[in-house]
Design an enzyme around this catalytic site. Structure first.
Site, mmCIF file in Angstrom:
data_model
loop_
_atom_site.group_PDB
_atom_site.id
_atom_site.type_symbol
_atom_site.label_atom_id
_atom_site.label_comp_id
_atom_site.label_asym_id
_atom_site.label_seq_id
_atom_site.Cartn_x
_atom_site.Cartn_y
_atom_site.Cartn_z
ATOM 1 N N LYS A 58 7.225 18.904 -16.570
ATOM 2 C CA LYS A 58 8.356 19.746 -17.009
ATOM 3 C C LYS A 58 8.393 21.026 -16.155
ATOM 4 C CE LYS A 58 10.710 19.519 -20.479
ATOM 5 N NZ LYS A 58 12.059 18.946 -20.771
ATOM 6 N N TYR A 84 2.705 15.979 -19.375
ATOM 7 C CA TYR A 84 4.019 16.359 -19.900
ATOM 8 C C TYR A 84 4.428 17.758 -19.425
ATOM 9 C CZ TYR A 84 7.254 18.203 -23.497
ATOM 10 O OH TYR A 84 8.295 18.820 -24.158
HETATM 11 N N1 LIG Z 1 10.040 18.128 -29.800
HETATM 12 C C1 LIG Z 1 9.411 19.224 -29.458
HETATM 13 O O1 LIG Z 1 8.516 19.709 -30.177
HETATM 14 C C2 LIG Z 1 9.780 19.963 -28.207
HETATM 15 C C3 LIG Z 1 9.235 21.230 -28.000
HETATM 16 C C4 LIG Z 1 9.613 21.949 -26.876
HETATM 17 C C5 LIG Z 1 10.510 21.410 -25.984
HETATM 18 N N2 LIG Z 1 11.005 20.164 -26.201
HETATM 19 C C6 LIG Z 1 11.957 19.648 -25.234
HETATM 20 O O2 LIG Z 1 13.146 19.381 -25.944
HETATM 21 C C7 LIG Z 1 13.826 18.282 -25.362
HETATM 22 C C8 LIG Z 1 14.160 17.287 -26.424
HETATM 23 O O3 LIG Z 1 12.971 16.841 -27.043
HETATM 24 P P1 LIG Z 1 13.029 15.826 -28.255
HETATM 25 O O4 LIG Z 1 11.954 16.219 -29.183
HETATM 26 O O5 LIG Z 1 14.411 15.703 -28.722
HETATM 27 O O6 LIG Z 1 12.580 14.499 -27.495
HETATM 28 P P2 LIG Z 1 12.800 12.998 -27.948
HETATM 29 O O7 LIG Z 1 13.124 12.903 -29.390
HETATM 30 O O8 LIG Z 1 11.618 12.265 -27.426
HETATM 31 O O9 LIG Z 1 14.090 12.569 -27.132
HETATM 32 C C9 LIG Z 1 14.076 12.401 -25.758
HETATM 33 C C10 LIG Z 1 15.444 11.975 -25.316
HETATM 34 O O10 LIG Z 1 15.440 11.815 -23.888
HETATM 35 C C11 LIG Z 1 16.017 10.551 -23.593
HETATM 36 N N3 LIG Z 1 15.498 10.013 -22.330
HETATM 37 C C12 LIG Z 1 14.214 9.758 -22.005
HETATM 38 N N4 LIG Z 1 14.154 9.236 -20.769
HETATM 39 C C13 LIG Z 1 15.427 9.173 -20.302
HETATM 40 C C14 LIG Z 1 16.010 8.723 -19.107
HETATM 41 N N5 LIG Z 1 15.258 8.239 -18.106
HETATM 42 N N6 LIG Z 1 17.362 8.798 -18.967
HETATM 43 C C15 LIG Z 1 18.129 9.274 -19.969
HETATM 44 N N7 LIG Z 1 17.622 9.713 -21.144
HETATM 45 C C16 LIG Z 1 16.294 9.658 -21.309
HETATM 46 C C17 LIG Z 1 15.601 9.669 -24.758
HETATM 47 O O11 LIG Z 1 16.391 8.505 -24.750
HETATM 48 P P3 LIG Z 1 15.922 7.171 -25.489
HETATM 49 O O12 LIG Z 1 16.331 7.359 -26.918
HETATM 50 O O13 LIG Z 1 16.695 6.125 -24.793
HETATM 51 O O14 LIG Z 1 14.450 7.048 -25.298
HETATM 52 C C18 LIG Z 1 15.891 10.628 -25.907
HETATM 53 O O15 LIG Z 1 17.255 10.674 -26.176
HETATM 54 C C19 LIG Z 1 12.913 17.752 -24.265
HETATM 55 O O16 LIG Z 1 13.370 18.227 -23.046
HETATM 56 C C20 LIG Z 1 11.568 18.337 -24.597
HETATM 57 O O17 LIG Z 1 10.796 18.533 -23.440
HETATM 58 C C21 LIG Z 1 10.679 19.413 -27.296
#
Ligand SMILES: NC(=O)c1ccc[n+]([C@@H]2O[C@H](COP(=O)([O-])OP(=O)(O)OC[C@H]3O[C@@H](n4cnc5c(N)ncnc54)[C@H](OP(=O)(O)O)[C@@H]3O)[C@@H](O)[C@H]2O)c1
Length: 598
Positions: A345, A341
């Site tokens: 990234k 992951y």
């Molecule tokens: N959560 C954390 O603790 C955390 C911490 C640091 C950084 N981040 C970053 O924050 C961002 C959001 O994280 P999150 O927690 O909201 O993640 P999440 O809940 O897993 O959501 C991921 C999103 O990306 C979409 N996605 C995945 N593959 C795709 C594709 N091929 N084309 C278009 N959309 C796609 C998913 O769509 P579907 O619904 O269709 O699957 C979903 O809407 C990410 O970039 C992550 O790296 C997260």
């Protein structure tokens, strides 16, 4: 970040004599047409405008540490030595009074601005969309790229996962009967996929959106630590590439924001600064103060993309999932990242920097994002990730210990603060309109560290006063959480605990039941060890994320902006947050527990 689930096994152990299984869950543009929507009750009606009718629609260097501190111990210090005096919160830079009073001008900047957002069906970007619509209602249109088989499916996702999500309830209450019409006038789902070239959109459609958009936010990601290499690369590395290619076609673009993660810093240690990656940076090579040995591998992002693709082609279908997972983890570790992951990234960040040209770029790097602290209400959470499976299984009496450095720090930030910082950064750099790359680490480990053993104590305090209940309605007692620093001790503990809970210990004869229980115990121990292994780079993390840029951004805000868009992680009272906000939020929104608890 997603967690590996082993709930069902643990549940099975608590119900030894029965077969146990339990599941825990959780107007559009298509490739060929543009759809605008008008609401009516809960049903969303849409009119489709073909691509030709678009005019009708239009009406509506290494990031390290302080010098030389990249070697095994950061700034020459071990984790234990990073003491409070080294970690004094940043006091802010001097700005003239006039600048301070004006602040950044966040609300002013966003008026009429049009967004293109990916990942809005996910946890974080949904909170972002809600905040924009609630606090800046005169924002322009918001295009939401989402995966769906067709525009009807996209519309259904928009309705169920966004418009009628509980997250939007306060906006729904405020807007009353006009809520749906308001949402439909702003949100335009676009059927697409970040892993495809042109984002899976036709040329005409891309041109149309490209002429409309002021701000791009790429929040789409695959957040599984040990995802298949080809899948993770497609979304996390090639995704940003495709988005930046799109950005270059946007004639009005003010800023491109990439949501990254603080853990792109891989196995760096000590105080980790907010610096961009350059193409080919590798954490392993950085750990040499002199020229690294020639035997050390050089990271070549293009070759990695090629490798993932070709390796998959060379495998038999049945071998693909496992082998591609292993490949991702091996490649990540080879170059100094802990898992697939964060490695993919980081390569996404490299591509963005390499391609950006004149495009103003902001990269936000939040650490572990957990439930909202205040807005739109405290405790909103979606998904069961990072520390949450451990907390929840502990509360159910199914996991009473874990492998973790008790004195280590878990870097947590509430989702609403991440969203506020995102908006402030977009407004600041969108207004300036200067090309460049700006990194913001949104993190707590330096300004307000949450230590693992304190977290364990707070989790115990929560469940001790607000226990979970078993199937017979009896409160489940929890012991204080045991923290282990060695896998051997942790495994021995798990074995003893599992056999006691399952009732195996009480069985003396070798019966069918005892063999079944033994097998369940073994599997449960293996699952818990697997979880501990995947989390180990985080539960023994040796870096702390500097957030000076983020603090400087906050210092630019007016008092009013700080009140409405604040992200002062230093002000979080962890005791209150964990006991009264985060765990109740998890139990309510994620586990759907409906018994009252404080
Ligand atoms: N959560 C954390 O603790 C955390 C911490 C640091 C950084 N981040 C970053 O924050 C961002 C959001 O994280 P999150 O927690 O909201 O993640 P999440 O809940 O897993 O959501 C991921 C999103 O990306 C979409 N996605 C995945 N593959 C795709 C594709 N091929 N084309 C278009 N959309 C796609 C998913 O769509 P579907 O619904 O269709 O699957 C979903 O809407 C990410 O970039 C992550 O790296 C997260």
């Amino acid at each position: 970040m997603e967690a590996v689930s082993f709930n069902s096994l643990l549940v099975a152990l608590n119900k030894p004599a029965r077969r146990a299984s339990r599941k825990h869950d959780r107007c559009s543009l298509s490739k060929k047409s543009i759809t605008c929507c008008q609401g009516g009750g809960n049903e969303i009606k849409s009119t489709v405008l073909k691509e030709r009718s678009v005019s009708v629609c239009a009406n509506q260097s290494s990031a390290l540490i302080d010098t030389g501190s990249l070697v095994a111990s950061p700034n020459g210090k071990s984790q234990e030595e990073i003491c409070v005096k080294d970690l004094v919160p940043y006091a802010g830079h001097s700005h003239s009074l006039v600048e301070m009073d004006d602040g950044i001008g966040i609300v002013r900047f966003f008026r009429g601005k049009r967004f293109f957002i990916t990942g809005a069906t996910g946890f974080l970007a949904k909170v972002l969309v809600e905040k924009i619509l609630r606090t800046i209602p005169d924002v322009g249109k918001i295009f939401l790229l989402m995966k769906a088989k067709d525009k009807e499916a996209a519309m259904a996702r928009l309705s169920s996962e966004i418009i009628y999500s509980e997250l939007f309830k306060s906006l729904r209450q405020t807007r009353g009967k006009s809520y749906e019409a308001f949402m439909m006038s702003k949100l335009i789902p676009v059927v697409g996929d970040v892993s495809e070239s042109n984002l899976g959109l036709g040329d005409e459609l891309v041109d149309f959106i490209a002429n409309e958009v002021d701000i791009i936010v790429n929040s789409a990601a695959n957040t599984k630590f040990d995802e298949r290499y080809d899948i993770a690369i497609n979304v996390n590395t090639k995704g940003p590439y495709h988005l930046m290619t799109f950005a270059k076609r946007c004639s009005q673009l003010k800023v491109f924001l990439q949501v990254s993660t603080a853990y792109v810093n891989g196995q760096r240690q000590g105080k980790i600064m907010e610096k961009p990656f350059c193409m080919g940076d590798s954490i392993v090579r950085e750990s040499y103060s002199a020229e690294p040995p020639t035997s050390l591998p050089q990271l070549d992002v293009e070759s990695e993309i090629h490798l993932a693709l070709e390796s998959k082609k060379a495998l038999e279908d049945h071998a693909v999932p496992q082998k591609m997972k292993e490949l991702g983890l091996n490649r990540a570790k080879k170059f100094g990242w802990q898992d697939t992951y964060v490695f993919t990234k980081a390569m996404g960040e490299m591509l963005i920097d390499d391609m950006r040209g004149e495009v103003p770029v902001v990269i936000i790097r939040p650490s572990v994002i957990e439930s909202t602290t205040k807005e739109p209400f405290p405790g909103w959470m979606e998904g069961n990730r990072m520390m949450d499976p451990i907390i929840l299984n502990y509360g159910k009496g199914q996991l009473t210990g874990f492998l973790v450095d008790p004195n280590g720090v878990i870097d947590v930030v509430p989702a609403d603060m991440v969203v506020n910082a995102t908006l402030a950064a977009i407004a600041r750099h969108g207004m300036a309109g200067k090309s460049g790359i700006n990194i913001y680490q949104i993190a707590s480990s330096i300004v307000n560290p949450l230590v693992f053993q304190d977290l364990a104590r707070l989790v115990y305090q929560h469940y001790n006063t607000s226990p979970c209940f078993d199937s017979k309605g009896r409160p489940i007692p929890v012991p204080s959480m045991k923290l282990f620093t060695s896998m051997d001790e942790f495994s021995a503990y798990l074995r003893g605990d599992a056999s006691q809970r399952s009732g195996l210990r009480a069985i003396t004869s070798d019966t069918k039941l005892s063999r079944k229980l033994e097998m369940l115990c073994r599997r449960s121990v293996e699952q818990a060890k697997k979880l501990a292994n995947i989390y180990e780079p985080y539960t023994f993390y040796r870096g702390r994320f500097d957030n000076s840029n983020t603090e400087r951004l906050m210092a630019r805000m007016s008092d009013e902006e700080k009140r409405r868009f604040g992200f002062d992680v230093g002000s979080i009272d962890w005791k209150d947050y964990i006991i009264n906000i985060h765990i109740p939020g998890l139990r309510w929104h994620v586990m759907k527990e409906r018994r009252t608890f404080s």
